[in-house]
Motif scaffolding. Structure first.
Motif, PDB file in Angstrom:
ATOM      1  N   THR A  40       0.848  -1.181   0.000  1.00 16.38           N
ATOM      2  CA  THR A  40       0.000   0.000   0.000  1.00 16.38           C
ATOM      3  C   THR A  40       0.888   1.237   0.000  1.00 16.38           C
ATOM      4  N   GLN A  41       0.291   2.347  -0.352  1.00 16.73           N
ATOM      5  CA  GLN A  41       1.015   3.612  -0.372  1.00 16.73           C
ATOM      6  C   GLN A  41       1.617   3.920   0.998  1.00 16.73           C
ATOM      7  N   SER A  42       0.861   3.691   2.058  1.00 16.24           N
ATOM      8  CA  SER A  42       1.364   3.990   3.405  1.00 16.24           C
ATOM      9  C   SER A  42       2.499   3.048   3.801  1.00 16.24           C
ATOM     10  N   GLU A  43       2.454   1.799   3.364  1.00 23.11           N
ATOM     11  CA  GLU A  43       3.554   0.875   3.652  1.00 23.11           C
ATOM     12  C   GLU A  43       4.837   1.325   2.949  1.00 23.11           C
ATOM     13  N   SER A  56       2.230   9.989  -2.969  1.00 22.70           N
ATOM     14  CA  SER A  56       1.302   9.716  -4.077  1.00 22.70           C
ATOM     15  C   SER A  56       1.807  10.305  -5.383  1.00 22.70           C
ATOM     16  N   HIS A  70       0.120  -0.405 -10.489  1.00 27.73           N
ATOM     17  CA  HIS A  70      -0.860  -0.028  -9.474  1.00 27.73           C
ATOM     18  C   HIS A  70      -2.161  -0.780  -9.734  1.00 27.73           C
ATOM     19  N   THR A  73      -5.480  -0.586  -4.131  1.00 30.96           N
ATOM     20  CA  THR A  73      -4.673   0.241  -3.218  1.00 30.96           C
ATOM     21  C   THR A  73      -3.226  -0.246  -3.136  1.00 30.96           C
ATOM     22  N   TYR A  74      -2.850  -1.140  -4.042  1.00 34.31           N
ATOM     23  CA  TYR A  74      -1.506  -1.736  -3.981  1.00 34.31           C
ATOM     24  C   TYR A  74      -0.617  -1.283  -5.136  1.00 34.31           C
ATOM     25  N   TRP A  75       0.678  -1.223  -4.825  1.00 36.54           N
ATOM     26  CA  TRP A  75       1.711  -0.817  -5.770  1.00 36.54           C
ATOM     27  C   TRP A  75       2.803  -1.868  -5.787  1.00 36.54           C
TER      28      TRP A  75
END
Length: 119
Positions: A40-43, A56, A70, A73-75
């Motif tokens: 995720t972006q936060s991870e 972002s 992407h 919500t995963y990258w």
């Protein structure tokens, strides 16, 4: 970790912050270390130290260059060929900077040809 005075003098302030890596380089290094996972972006933000307001934008720009993928919500790291080309360019640039020093944009502009004046 100390750096030599030549690197100090020739490097931009942005380059000297955060150990000399850009936010994009930090994200790419992190994802390249985990090519079999999506985050995720936060991870990614927590693992790389990229600021909340920047992560972002960094990920979107990397996606535009097809260096990351992407979904939801995963990258994840992009396709091998695109990542290999990016890594090769990055390593070549680092080697040139180590050997010759980083370019100074103001100095470069002093010697650049002004298209309007050359006509």
């Amino acid at each position: 970790m100390p750096i030599d005075i030549e690197q100090f003098e020739s490097s931009s302030e942005d380059r000297l912050q955060g150990g000399g890596e850009t936010n994009a380089e930090r994200v790419m290094r992190f994802l390249a270390a985990h090519p079999d996972k999506a985050f995720t972006q936060s991870e990614i933000r927590d693992a790389t130290g990229v600021k909340t307001g920047s992560i972002s934008v960094v990920l979107s720009r990397l996606e535009d260059r097809e260096l990351v993928r992407h979904k939801g919500t995963y990258w994840a790291l992009g396709d091998d060929e695109d990542v290999a080309a990016y890594t090769s360019l990055l390593e070549s640039t680092r080697a040139a900077n180590d050997r010759f020093g980083e370019e100074d944009m103001d100095e470069w502009l002093e010697h650049a040809v002004d298209e309007e004046e050359s006509e």
